[in-house]
Design a protein around this motif. Structure first.
Motif, short mmCIF file in Angstrom:
data_model
loop_
_atom_site.label_atom_id
_atom_site.label_comp_id
_atom_site.label_asym_id
_atom_site.label_seq_id
_atom_site.Cartn_x
_atom_site.Cartn_y
_atom_site.Cartn_z
N THR A 263 63.96 -13.97 62.17
CA THR A 263 64.44 -13.72 63.53
C THR A 263 64.89 -15.00 64.20
O THR A 263 65.95 -15.06 64.84
N LEU A 264 64.09 -16.04 64.07
CA LEU A 264 64.43 -17.32 64.70
C LEU A 264 65.66 -17.94 64.06
O LEU A 264 66.52 -18.50 64.77
N LYS A 265 65.77 -17.85 62.73
CA LYS A 265 66.96 -18.39 62.06
C LYS A 265 68.22 -17.68 62.56
O LYS A 265 69.22 -18.32 62.88
N ASP A 266 68.17 -16.36 62.65
CA ASP A 266 69.34 -15.61 63.10
C ASP A 266 69.68 -15.94 64.55
O ASP A 266 70.85 -16.05 64.93
N SER B 263 62.63 -8.03 54.99
CA SER B 263 63.46 -9.01 55.69
C SER B 263 64.01 -8.39 56.96
O SER B 263 64.00 -7.16 57.14
N LEU B 264 64.52 -9.23 57.84
CA LEU B 264 65.13 -8.72 59.06
C LEU B 264 66.33 -7.85 58.72
O LEU B 264 66.58 -6.83 59.38
N ALA B 265 67.07 -8.22 57.67
CA ALA B 265 68.21 -7.41 57.25
C ALA B 265 67.76 -6.03 56.80
O ALA B 265 68.42 -5.02 57.09
N ASP B 266 66.63 -5.97 56.07
CA ASP B 266 66.10 -4.68 55.61
C ASP B 266 65.77 -3.78 56.80
O ASP B 266 66.06 -2.58 56.79
N ILE B 267 65.12 -4.34 57.81
CA ILE B 267 64.70 -3.55 58.97
C ILE B 267 65.92 -3.10 59.78
O ILE B 267 66.02 -1.94 60.18
N LEU C 54 72.32 -1.21 62.20
CA LEU C 54 72.82 -2.21 63.14
C LEU C 54 72.87 -3.57 62.46
O LEU C 54 72.17 -3.80 61.46
N SER C 55 73.66 -4.49 62.99
CA SER C 55 73.60 -5.87 62.53
C SER C 55 72.27 -6.47 62.94
O SER C 55 71.62 -6.01 63.88
N ARG C 56 71.86 -7.52 62.25
CA ARG C 56 70.59 -8.17 62.57
C ARG C 56 70.57 -8.67 64.01
O ARG C 56 69.57 -8.55 64.71
#
Length: 314
Positions: free
Chosen positions: A165-168, A216-220, A226-228
């Motif tokens: 989340t922080l990286k994105d 991963s955030l992408a998985d969720i 939706l996009s991350r």
């Protein structure tokens, strides 16, 4: 500050910093984080010879101040690296030299690899306009960097998801700044809309089924279609928490359940709930409940025995 070696081997990404005598404090090396590689270092006055940047790197100054001289892409840059500033070195930039002078600084290095759109990595197009630039002040980038550094030093229950989340958020923030600099303003899209009930139900069901896994955030975000970047904002509007905070709460709730079963060891619980080791699990549990896992289990056991023993005073 810049990174230098093979992108396929994260343990080598800080090698030239090591060679220059800069001290590593913490990293994601043993965290099984799929979203990239991060490390926290203390940089002393030093000089690093020529290299070609192997992955895109963002370096955020957490504490201290030093004078940086560097030349890359035929651009000579001199700036103060002080708390609240950051620098960028995109992948493929040839760096002729990098020198740190007149002070010690604590710096968070985030190494970002590129991947196809379907992977957990941002695509190369995301960084197409990122410049070779340093000494950039930004309070939000500084806050994100401090949060990543804190997670490296003390692991939390939803650490990998938090790092995602922080990286994105960091990539989005820097990309918006660059877009505003290259164009006269950003898109200004509305980010106040939450998740509808059907999407929210799918996401919460997915998270409840992922307590003992590493989504991963992408998985969720994929479960909400939706996009991350959009998903994190929408999820927080809908629940009042980030996905990481929500999953952390689920894991610690599960930890309390497991601790009530005497046959489950603390090491096994830490492993099941995706902590890198039991020490990090114990710190996260104490921070959440005020008790160590052992004290919590003993307290629960005493209460259960007092309920089972006739005439026992409470």
């Amino acid at each position: 500050m810049d990174e230098m070696t093979s992108p396929s081997n994260s343990s080598n990404l800080g090698d030239k910093y090591d060679a220059a005598g800069n001290v590593p404090l913490a990293s994601t090396a043993n965290r099984l984080w799929r979203g990239g590689y991060a490390e926290l270092r203390v940089h002393r006055p030093s000089a690093i010879d020529a290299f070609v940047q192997s992955v895109t790197e963002v370096a955020i100054v957490i504490d201290g101040c030093a004078r940086i001289d560097r030349r890359g892409n035929s651009s000579i840059q001199r700036f103060d690296a002080k708390a609240g500033t950051f620098c960028i070195c995109p992948q493929g930039v040839p760096v002729d030299y990098l020198q740190s002078k007149a002070g010690n600084v604590k710096i968070l290095h985030l190494y970002i690899t590129h991947g196809p759109e379907t992977s957990n990595q941002p695509s190369a197009d995301t960084f197409a306009d990122w410049p070779y630039l340093g000494g950039i002040p930004d309070p939000l980038v500084a806050q994100i960097g401090a949060a990543i550094a804190e997670e490296l030093l003390e692991e939390t229950a939803g650490g990998e998801l938090l790092l995602d989340t922080l990286k994105d958020a960091l990539i989005a923030r820097i990309s918006r700044r660059i877009q505003r600099a290259n164009m006269n303003g950003g898109s200004g899209r509305n980010s106040t809309c939450g998740l509808d009930s059907a999407r929210l139900t799918r996401v919460l069901d997915f998270l409840n089924g992922s307590i003992e896994e590493r989504p991963s955030l992408a998985d969720i975000a994929k479960t909400a279609c939706l996009s991350r970047y959009h998903f994190v904002r929408a999820f927080k509007v809908a629940t009042g928490q980030t996905p990481c905070q929500y999953l952390s709460g689920l894991r610690l709730d599960r930890a309390r359940e497991l601790l009530s079963c005497e046959q489950e060891s603390i090491d096994n619980i830490a492993n099941r709930l995706q902590f890198s080791n039991s020490a990090n699990f114990c710190r996260a549990f104490r921070r959440n409940t005020g008790f160590s896992p052992t004290a919590y289990r003993n307290r629960f056991t005493r209460r259960r025995l007092s309920q089972q023993t006739p005439g026992t005073s409470r």
